[in-house]
Scaffold this active site. Structure first.
Site, PDB file in Angstrom:
ATOM      1  N   GLU A  99      -2.878   8.177   8.055  1.00 21.33           N
ATOM      2  CA  GLU A  99      -3.710   8.985   7.169  1.00 21.33           C
ATOM      3  C   GLU A  99      -4.713   9.782   7.996  1.00 21.33           C
ATOM      4  O   GLU A  99      -5.083   9.368   9.079  1.00 21.33           O
ATOM      5  CB  GLU A  99      -4.542   8.070   6.242  1.00 21.33           C
ATOM      6  N   ARG A 152      -7.398  -8.144  -9.812  1.00 20.46           N
ATOM      7  CA  ARG A 152      -8.127  -9.380 -10.150  1.00 20.46           C
ATOM      8  C   ARG A 152      -9.547  -9.023 -10.554  1.00 20.46           C
ATOM      9  O   ARG A 152      -9.968  -7.883 -10.445  1.00 20.46           O
ATOM     10  CB  ARG A 152      -8.203 -10.273  -8.911  1.00 20.46           C
ATOM     11  N   HIS A 184     -16.005  -4.991   6.661  1.00 21.78           N
ATOM     12  CA  HIS A 184     -15.211  -5.035   5.431  1.00 21.78           C
ATOM     13  C   HIS A 184     -15.633  -6.152   4.491  1.00 21.78           C
ATOM     14  O   HIS A 184     -14.904  -6.522   3.583  1.00 21.78           O
ATOM     15  CB  HIS A 184     -13.717  -5.110   5.744  1.00 21.78           C
ATOM     16  N   LYS A 202       0.815  -1.226   0.000  1.00 21.56           N
ATOM     17  CA  LYS A 202       0.000   0.000   0.000  1.00 21.56           C
ATOM     18  C   LYS A 202       0.846   1.273   0.000  1.00 21.56           C
ATOM     19  O   LYS A 202       0.468   2.274  -0.612  1.00 21.56           O
ATOM     20  CB  LYS A 202      -0.964   0.007   1.189  1.00 21.56           C
TER      21      LYS A 202
HETATM   22  C1  MV4 Z   1     -10.218   4.678   5.650  1.00 23.34           C
HETATM   23  C2  MV4 Z   1     -11.424   5.140   6.216  1.00 23.34           C
HETATM   24  C3  MV4 Z   1     -11.471   6.443   6.632  1.00 23.34           C
HETATM   25  N1  MV4 Z   1     -10.388   7.243   6.501  1.00 23.34           N
HETATM   26  N2  MV4 Z   1      -9.169   5.514   5.540  1.00 23.34           N
HETATM   27  C4  MV4 Z   1     -11.484   0.096   5.179  1.00 23.34           C
HETATM   28  C5  MV4 Z   1     -10.972  -0.906   4.181  1.00 23.34           C
HETATM   29  C6  MV4 Z   1      -9.648  -0.384   3.746  1.00 23.34           C
HETATM   30  N3  MV4 Z   1      -9.425  -0.701   2.376  1.00 23.34           N
HETATM   31  C7  MV4 Z   1      -9.727   1.074   3.994  1.00 23.34           C
HETATM   32  N4  MV4 Z   1     -10.838   1.315   4.854  1.00 23.34           N
HETATM   33  C8  MV4 Z   1     -11.101   2.571   5.315  1.00 23.34           C
HETATM   34  N5  MV4 Z   1     -10.077   3.442   5.207  1.00 23.34           N
HETATM   35  C9  MV4 Z   1      -9.273   6.753   5.966  1.00 23.34           C
HETATM   36  N6  MV4 Z   1      -8.206   7.542   5.866  1.00 23.34           N
HETATM   37  C10 MV4 Z   1     -12.498   4.262   6.318  1.00 23.34           C
HETATM   38  C11 MV4 Z   1     -12.336   2.967   5.885  1.00 23.34           C
HETATM   39  C12 MV4 Z   1     -13.482   2.118   6.067  1.00 23.34           C
HETATM   40  C13 MV4 Z   1     -14.165   1.602   4.981  1.00 23.34           C
HETATM   41  C14 MV4 Z   1     -13.765   1.832   3.677  1.00 23.34           C
HETATM   42  C15 MV4 Z   1     -14.452   1.300   2.620  1.00 23.34           C
HETATM   43  C16 MV4 Z   1     -15.579   0.538   2.866  1.00 23.34           C
HETATM   44  C17 MV4 Z   1     -15.995   0.288   4.143  1.00 23.34           C
HETATM   45  C18 MV4 Z   1     -15.305   0.804   5.219  1.00 23.34           C
HETATM   46  C19 MV4 Z   1     -15.746   0.542   6.507  1.00 23.34           C
HETATM   47  C20 MV4 Z   1     -15.053   1.059   7.562  1.00 23.34           C
HETATM   48  C21 MV4 Z   1     -13.913   1.832   7.344  1.00 23.34           C
END
Ligand code: MV4
Length: 502
Positions: free
Chosen positions: A199, A291, A234, A116
């Site tokens: 972040e 993918r 997730h 990442k």
């Molecule tokens: C975040 C966020 C808020 N702020 N990053 C969750 C999965 C991972 N790929 C990244 N995720 C998140 N990153 C920042 N800076 C909130 C999430 C997140 C989320 C993102 C996508 C779909 C569902 C989620 C559920 C909780 C938190």
């Protein structure tokens, strides 16, 4: 030209891939674990080989065994599906070294997007917006000052993570160091790489992803977005396209960013660029999945493109059959994932034997599944048993059609998430298209309020069948002295009367 494809997967996606192979006149080779001898993908394939015991690590993740089968069966390509080995660079490399085509991007693309921090740096270099934060593994002594500068709340993320693993939300400085230590040790034990970065935390974000497709000749297109904010821990539950949040201007900008992200790693094949979108429609690159995704059918439905066919054509070295300006979003498509699980018991997986199944049909409905009557869902693998996809000219009609299809969908023997997703289709926030990644937790009380009675209705139906039968037998007995019916007789009667088929 590819004439035989080994599908290194199981379940609905293995069947999905083989369906396109069949349409293209390509033979398919299934691999299966000892728990999957009678699985649908084994029945569907032209050839099938056992690759080991039920445990995934010894079968569907057994690289050397799968390669051995590919060589023995003379497959000229391997499709990895999603999950299992689909984003495993070591596997892709060994496949290519064996002279077999890996249906997916280069080793370099898999590795770069898999890390990442590397991906984040690459996006910054290519003008793709990322969430404000650090560009490298953050050291303990700089932690507090960096977090303060970004501003609370902040998010700690493992560089080797993704999909929510190794993530920590920090709202207050007092929790910073302990959360950092936890994220680091979790990352070390889960991924063997303890790099962690910070972040800014985006409140109430949407998860919107773009499907992209690229060929070996430098042509890139995006196939628009998918809204994937209906998630629980997730795990996506419902996806739709177009996103209710999207505007034509934002789509154009984000689509171009998705293409730029793909170009930065010379991407080839089908891929997905994930973004977080906040309420002011600011968008940030999250990660790229190298993918085919579970939710690809909704994109297929609105664009008319068979993504598996496109993947195979690209693997054959053909140029993409469509240009960006050829692509349109026609109507609206929604996917509900159907899991064998009990949402009333903390979403516990419910493997077991499928007794009756009748799948919805009719205009605008597609099911991608693999279970059949009498099939025992093994507990070793993901509990997702099918995907129900609706299409209609408008979002409103696509929701109504999905509700109709969920009404028709009957599965007995195992508990499923059909009642849970039916409630999602009826929730005001969903119907109004006003939802973000907190939708499920915000609406949990309503989502649990389904009128599902499969728990006890089947028993009641059997009792009614029994009473109905004994009444008739009693009437007959008064005439001819027949004995009380035995168990199998009234069960048989119930079955004939279709009373157990709820
Ligand atoms: C975040 C966020 C808020 N702020 N990053 C969750 C999965 C991972 N790929 C990244 N995720 C998140 N990153 C920042 N800076 C909130 C999430 C997140 C989320 C993102 C996508 C779909 C569902 C989620 C559920 C909780 C938190």
């Amino acid at each position: 030209m590819i004439e035989k494809v080994l599908v290194a997967n199981r379940g609905e996606i293995a069947v999905r891939v083989m369906r396109s192979c069949r349409e293209m006149g390509i033979n398919s080779v299934a691999i299966y674990s000892e728990a999957d001898r009678s699985a649908m993908h084994v029945r569907y394939a032209d050839e099938a080989y056992c690759v080991g015991p039920a445990t995934s690590s010894e079968s569907y993740l057994n690289i050397d065994k799968i390669l051995e089968v590919a060589l023995k069966s003379k497959a000229d390509a391997i499709h990895p599906g999603y999950g299992f080995l689909s984003e495993n660079a070591e596997f892709a490399e060994k496949v290519n070294k064996a002279g077999i085509k890996f249906i997916g991007p280069s080793i370099y693309a898999i590795n770069t997007m898999g890390d990442k921090l590397t991906a984040r740096q690459l996006m910054i270099d290519n003008g793709v917006p990322v969430v404000p934060g650090t560009k490298e593994n953050i050291a303990t002594d700089k932690l507090k000052s960096v977090a303060k500068k970004i501003g609370y709340p902040v998010m700690l993320k493992a560089s080797a993570g993704g999909g929510g693993k190794g993530m920590r939300l920090v709202r207050d400085e007092k929790d910073l160091v302990s959360s950092y230590e936890m994220a680091k040790s979790e990352a070390r034990s889960s991924f063997g790489n303890d790099a962690v970065y910070i972040e800014k935390y985006i409140e109430g974000p949407h998860h919107i992803e773009f499907q992209i497709m690229a060929d070996e000749h430098g042509n890139y297109v995006h196939l628009f977005e998918r809204e994937c904010s209906v998630q629980r821990r997730h795990q996506k539950v419902v996806e739709e396209t177009p996103s209710p949040l999207m505007t034509p201007e934002l789509r154009e900008k984000m689509g171009q960013c998705a293409i730029d992200a793909a170009k930065s790693v010379d991407y080839v094949g089908a891929g997905t660029v994930e973004f977080l979108v906040d309420n002011d429609l600011n968008y940030y690159f999250l990660e790229m999945n190298t993918r085919l995704q579970v939710e690809h059918p909704i994109t297929e439905r609105v664009t008319g493109v068979d993504l598996v066919k496109a993947q195979i054509n690209v693997a054959n070295g053909l140029p993409l059959a469509f240009k960006q300006e050829d692509l349109r979003q026609n109507g609206h498509s929604i996917e509900c994932r159907i899991y064998a699980e009990d949402h009333k018991n903390n979403f516990m997986p419910c493997p077991g034997v499928v007794k009756n199944i009748s799948e919805p049909l009719g205009l605008g409905i597609r099911t991608d599944g693999y279970v059949y009557e009498g099939y025992e869902i093994p507990f070793h693998y993901d509990p997702m048993i099918s995907k129900l996809i609706s299409w209609a000219p408008t979002r409103h009609e696509a929701i109504e059609r999905m509700k109709r299809a969920l009404y028709e969908y009957k599965i007995t023997g195992v508990k499923t998430s059909i009642p849970f997703v039916s409630q999602i289709m009826k929730a005001d926030d969903f119907v109004n298209g006003k939802y973000d990644t907190h939708f499920i937790e915000k609406n949990m009380d309503f989502l649990m309020m389904d009128d599902d009675c499969s728990d006890y209705c089947e028993d009641i139906a059997l009792l009614v069948a029994y009473l109905d039968y004994t009444e008739k037998m009693d009437a007959a007995a008064t005439k001819s002295n027949v004995a009380t019916p035995n168990q199998s007789a009234w069960k048989e009667y119930a079955r004939r009367k279709n009373i157990v088929r709820l």
